[in-house]
Write an enzyme that holds these catalytic residues in place. Structure first.
Site, PDB file in Angstrom:
ATOM      1  N   CYS A  26       1.133  -1.126   0.034  1.00 50.44           N
ATOM      2  CA  CYS A  26       0.164  -0.023   0.413  1.00 50.44           C
ATOM      3  C   CYS A  26       1.064   1.247   0.168  1.00 50.44           C
ATOM      4  O   CYS A  26       0.572   2.124  -0.688  1.00 50.44           O
ATOM      5  CB  CYS A  26      -0.780  -0.288   0.943  1.00 50.44           C
ATOM      6  SG  CYS A  26      -2.060  -1.475   1.595  1.00 50.44           S
ATOM      7  N   CYS A  28       3.085   3.147  -3.565  1.00 53.25           N
ATOM      8  CA  CYS A  28       1.933   4.275  -3.508  1.00 53.25           C
ATOM      9  C   CYS A  28       1.461   5.204  -3.224  1.00 53.25           C
ATOM     10  O   CYS A  28       1.762   6.344  -3.422  1.00 53.25           O
ATOM     11  CB  CYS A  28       0.833   3.428  -4.748  1.00 53.25           C
ATOM     12  SG  CYS A  28       0.567   2.546  -5.540  1.00 53.25           S
ATOM     13  N   HIS A  29       1.201   4.655  -1.684  1.00 53.17           N
ATOM     14  CA  HIS A  29      -0.026   5.974  -1.048  1.00 53.17           C
ATOM     15  C   HIS A  29       1.517   6.082   0.484  1.00 53.17           C
ATOM     16  O   HIS A  29       0.658   7.434   1.266  1.00 53.17           O
ATOM     17  CB  HIS A  29      -0.992   5.000  -0.153  1.00 53.17           C
ATOM     18  CG  HIS A  29      -2.421   5.061  -1.138  1.00 53.17           C
ATOM     19  ND1 HIS A  29      -2.504   5.777  -1.050  1.00 53.17           N
ATOM     20  CD2 HIS A  29      -2.235   3.735  -1.797  1.00 53.17           C
ATOM     21  CE1 HIS A  29      -3.362   5.190  -2.430  1.00 53.17           C
ATOM     22  NE2 HIS A  29      -3.640   3.858  -2.475  1.00 53.17           N
ATOM     23  N   CYS A  65      -8.242  -2.433  -4.605  1.00 58.25           N
ATOM     24  CA  CYS A  65      -6.424  -1.605  -4.022  1.00 58.25           C
ATOM     25  C   CYS A  65      -5.895  -2.649  -4.887  1.00 58.25           C
ATOM     26  O   CYS A  65      -5.230  -3.148  -5.612  1.00 58.25           O
ATOM     27  CB  CYS A  65      -6.196  -0.862  -3.291  1.00 58.25           C
ATOM     28  SG  CYS A  65      -6.056   0.741  -3.728  1.00 58.25           S
ATOM     29  N   CYS A  67     -36.185   2.240  16.238  1.00 54.81           N
ATOM     30  CA  CYS A  67     -34.973   2.609  17.432  1.00 54.81           C
ATOM     31  C   CYS A  67     -34.603   3.323  17.277  1.00 54.81           C
ATOM     32  O   CYS A  67     -33.894   4.431  18.650  1.00 54.81           O
ATOM     33  CB  CYS A  67     -34.593   0.795  17.341  1.00 54.81           C
ATOM     34  SG  CYS A  67     -35.435  -0.670  18.251  1.00 54.81           S
ATOM     35  N   HIS A  68     -33.502   3.068  16.411  1.00 55.97           N
ATOM     36  CA  HIS A  68     -32.397   4.583  16.433  1.00 55.97           C
ATOM     37  C   HIS A  68     -32.722   5.682  16.300  1.00 55.97           C
ATOM     38  O   HIS A  68     -31.664   6.532  16.439  1.00 55.97           O
ATOM     39  CB  HIS A  68     -31.521   3.914  15.695  1.00 55.97           C
ATOM     40  CG  HIS A  68     -30.368   2.577  15.524  1.00 55.97           C
ATOM     41  ND1 HIS A  68     -29.980   2.306  16.994  1.00 55.97           N
ATOM     42  CD2 HIS A  68     -31.127   1.048  15.347  1.00 55.97           C
ATOM     43  CE1 HIS A  68     -29.233   1.021  16.676  1.00 55.97           C
ATOM     44  NE2 HIS A  68     -30.288   0.430  15.921  1.00 55.97           N
ATOM     45  N   CYS A 105     -28.299  -6.493  13.048  1.00 54.73           N
ATOM     46  CA  CYS A 105     -29.258  -6.012  13.723  1.00 54.73           C
ATOM     47  C   CYS A 105     -30.696  -6.680  12.639  1.00 54.73           C
ATOM     48  O   CYS A 105     -31.306  -6.242  12.931  1.00 54.73           O
ATOM     49  CB  CYS A 105     -29.276  -3.945  13.242  1.00 54.73           C
ATOM     50  SG  CYS A 105     -28.561  -2.870  14.391  1.00 54.73           S
TER      51      CYS A 105
END
Lengths: 105, 252, 150
Positions: B67, B70-71, B105, B171-172, B213
């Protein structure tokens, strides 16, 4: 097996130093059933030791009631510059050790 | 088995939080769990972050690139990225979540075999990338092409599902702050995914939480990585805009 | 609720006398834990005190309950805490962890996270270098997660 050790690098003589360690481990109790309905074999870390300058300063006998990804904090009295070694082996035979130099001024 | 049924018989508690009075699930945890999250040396989610940091610099696949090839330094290149996702994926002409992006990626640029979404390595990489946004406010991607995805997510959030015939919003939104048995119902802001969940004894992503959930309301789960979950995630992140990213979060 | 002792009554029972841990709470604790405690103490009296056991009174999940224990001691070659054993009443096994200290530990204190299968008492018994035994008990309420998946 990843482990994270937290211990001061440099302290004055006589300081009581806190050692914190987190170990990546499932701590399988042997009481849990897996997706196929059979018991998952027990695999915990039954013993953990801390050596300071080659001498044991702390040890824990561990049972399945210690949580997964175990966390331990304990203390040692800094006397001289020496290596602090943390050692354990799980019941599947995987050995692990971590060492940190504790510099005492 | 999920125990919502019996618990619901006791009844949903009184709604507390007014609209706009947004609160991370962190605020309703006990002091011991908040301390577990706050102390880097004690937060078990840091084990995944540490693994992810090692994977970030490990060359992989036919390209033999990491990773970092490139980054570069993730502290620079990845700061704020998790706070912005889901984003628009040009190649696929659709929305993509952070886990999906890391997976792409890997196959496209590293030439490596795909990782399962719930694999330890992919969760660890997502945890490490998200860590780079720790404390930053959630700031949804302004790309207008994501608007339709958020609308779809909002509709899903408000749609009653399953044998219990409950929508997320029941609920939320409506009952958040009330009690479901002994637990306080959180507002359901995805401020800290991947998250270390004591119930899982490990770390998992937001889509894993959605699966739980949905089985809780006895609905057929859409599946991790599904367009429905990505839409729901995009809506929830816009609903949580401005709340700080907690990386890694600890929840019961 | 049943006659299960609260933290306050458990403390009172332990404070009632040197043999309290072996006698009074034993009535409310499973035999297995009593056997494990007896094996540890060798039947010697357990005194309440000198041990501080810090466990949250109420936890949202029993999979990782923070536990802190410390024992008053000068931690010198002549006078130190050798061992602290943690026991529980309702898990499949009565033992939780045994902490072995040395004078070079500097402080007889440790912290870990434990699994508790439901609300119960947690006991800590310390063995000093002179062989004396000291104890503390804490009552923990483990609440059920509202939508627990398993």
């Amino acid at each position: 097996m990843v482990a994270m050790v937290n211990i001061p690098e440099t302290v004055t003589a006589g300081t009581v130093v806190e050692v914190k360690i987190l170990i990546s481990h499932p701590m399988e109790t042997g009481f849990r059933t897996g997706p196929d309905g059979t018991l998952v074999p027990r695999n915990i870390i039954p013993e953990f030791r801390c050596l300071y300058g080659g001498e044991e300063v702390f040890r824990a006998e561990i049972f399945p009631a210690v949580a997964a990804n175990p966390f331990l904090s304990f203390f040692l009295r800094a006397e001289q510059t020496a290596e602090v070694e943390l050692l354990w082996t799980d019941e599947a035979g995987q050995e692990h050790s971590e060492a940190r130099l504790l510099t005492v001024q | 088995m999920i125990r919502c049924v019996t618990v619901l018989a006791i009844g949903l508690g009184t709604p507390a939080a007014a609209a706009g009075d947004r609160q991370s699930g962190y605020e309703i945890m006990g002091p011991e769990l908040r301390a577990m999250q706050d102390d880097e040396a004690a937060n078990p989610g840091m084990l995944w972050v540490t693994e992810g940091a090692a994977l970030w610099v490990a060359p992989e696949g036919a390209a033999n690139r990491s990773c970092a090839s490139c980054h570069g330094d993730a502290a620079q290149s990845m700061a704020g990225v998790a706070a912005r996702y889901p984003a628009w994926n040009e190649a696929g002409q659709g929305p993509i979540d952070l886990t999906g992006r890391i997976g792409l990626c890997r196959t496209r640029h590293q030439g490596a075999a795909a990782l399962a979404r719930d694999s330890r390595a992919l969760v660890a990489l997502a945890a490490f990338v998200t860590r780079q946004s720790d404390g930053l406010p959630i700031a949804p991607d302004p790309d207008p092409r994501l608007a339709a995805t958020r609308e779809k997510g909002k509709a899903l959030f408000e749609t009653r599902m399953g044998q219990l015939n409950l929508a997320c919003a029941d609920c939320h939104d409506d009952a958040a702050g009330g009690q479901l048995a002994a637990a306080t119902i959180p507002q359901g802001h995805p401020t800290g995914y991947p998250q270390y969940r004591l119930q899982w004894e490990g770390m998992g992503g937001l889509h894993r939480r959605f699966e739980n959930c949905m089985s809780g309301v006895r609905a057929e789960p859409f599946g991790a990585g599904s367009p429905e979950y990505i839409a729901l995630e995009a809506f929830l992140m816009s609903r949580a805009a401005g709340l700080p990213v907690e990386a890694p979060a600890v929840r019961p | 609720m049943t006659a299960r002792p609260t933290r306050r009554t458990a403390m009172a029972l332990v404070l009632a006398g040197p043999l309290a841990l072996r006698l009074s709470p034993a009535a409310a604790t499973p035999d297995e834990m009593r056997a494990a405690v007896d094996a540890f103490t060798g039947g010697r009296p357990v005194n309440p005190g000198r041990v501080t056991l810090d466990v949250p009174l109420l936890v949202e999940n029993g999979n990782a309950v923070p536990l802190k224990v410390s024992v008053e001691s000068p931690m010198t070659e002549d006078d130190y805490v050798k061992e602290v054993a943690i026991f529980n009443e309702r898990n499949p096994l009565p033992d939780v962890i045994r902490l072995h200290f040395t004078p070079r530990s500097g402080r007889a204190a440790a912290e870990t996270r434990i699994r508790l299968s439901g609300s119960q008492n947690v006991h800590a018994i310390a063995r000093m270098s002179d062989g004396s035994l000291w104890s503390a008990v804490a009552d923990v309420i483990v609440t059920a997660p509202a939508c627990a998946e398993s």
